[in-house]
Design a protein around this motif. Structure first.
Motif, PDB file in Angstrom:
ATOM      1  N   VAL A 104      -8.565  -5.066   6.091  1.00 19.17           N
ATOM      2  CA  VAL A 104      -7.802  -5.925   5.189  1.00 19.17           C
ATOM      3  C   VAL A 104      -8.752  -6.842   4.420  1.00 19.17           C
ATOM      4  O   VAL A 104      -9.718  -7.352   4.980  1.00 19.17           O
ATOM      5  CB  VAL A 104      -6.784  -6.755   6.015  1.00 19.17           C
ATOM      6  N   MET A 152      -2.673  -7.719   4.083  1.00 19.60           N
ATOM      7  CA  MET A 152      -1.829  -7.948   5.256  1.00 19.60           C
ATOM      8  C   MET A 152      -0.760  -8.968   4.898  1.00 19.60           C
ATOM      9  O   MET A 152      -1.034  -9.947   4.206  1.00 19.60           O
ATOM     10  CB  MET A 152      -2.686  -8.477   6.408  1.00 19.60           C
ATOM     11  N   VAL A 173       0.962  -4.250   6.849  1.00 18.26           N
ATOM     12  CA  VAL A 173      -0.266  -3.952   6.113  1.00 18.26           C
ATOM     13  C   VAL A 173       0.081  -2.986   4.993  1.00 18.26           C
ATOM     14  O   VAL A 173       0.916  -2.092   5.159  1.00 18.26           O
ATOM     15  CB  VAL A 173      -1.330  -3.340   7.055  1.00 18.26           C
TER      16      VAL A 173
END
Length: 138
Positions: free
Chosen positions: A52, A4, A17
């Protein structure tokens, strides 16, 4: 592994992202900072939603490479973010990312009102893409 990217600002935080391969960055949203600390919850939500594993925060440096007051604020944010969400957080030189995002949007003939809405997200994309590109060169 998804990463991210964040463009941290006083009022808004742009979020991007990467794809699963870490090749490209896509804009996700702009988090409006309304109440103190609320942004950390939203970032954690997005990190979980997008699976993430790392976060990159843009570090605004002066043109001579030094870190000024704005950079110190971003460093403090990155430290608190890492403490709160328990993911690795990296700082990445973001000199002129917002300027570059503005220029790109102007060249694309995006209205002033619409630019204001997306410039932070676009800056986050540029920060993350530069970070991804630097990793792929290694």
């Amino acid at each position: 592994m998804k990463i991210m990217g964040l463009d941290y600002g006083d009022r808004r935080i742009g979020v991007a992202v990467s794809d699963v391969f870490g090749w490209t960055a896509q804009g996700v949203e702009v988090i409006e900072r309304r109440r103190e600390g609320e942004e950390f919850d939203r970032i954690a939500e997005l990190a979980n939603q997008h699976e993430v594993e790392e976060i990159v925060v843009g570090l605004p440096k002066n043109m001579n490479g030094t870190v000024g007051p704005r950079g110190e604020i971003c460093k403090a944010f990155a430290e608190e973010l890492q403490d709160r969400i328990k993911l690795p957080v990296h700082l990445w030189d973001e000199r002129l990312s917002t300027v570059s995002a503005q220029r790109t949007l102007i060249e694309a003939d995006v209205s002033r009102r619409r630019r204001k809405e997306v410039v932070d997200k676009m800056a986050a994309v540029l920060i993350l893409q530069n970070y991804l590109d630097s990793k792929s060169k290694k």
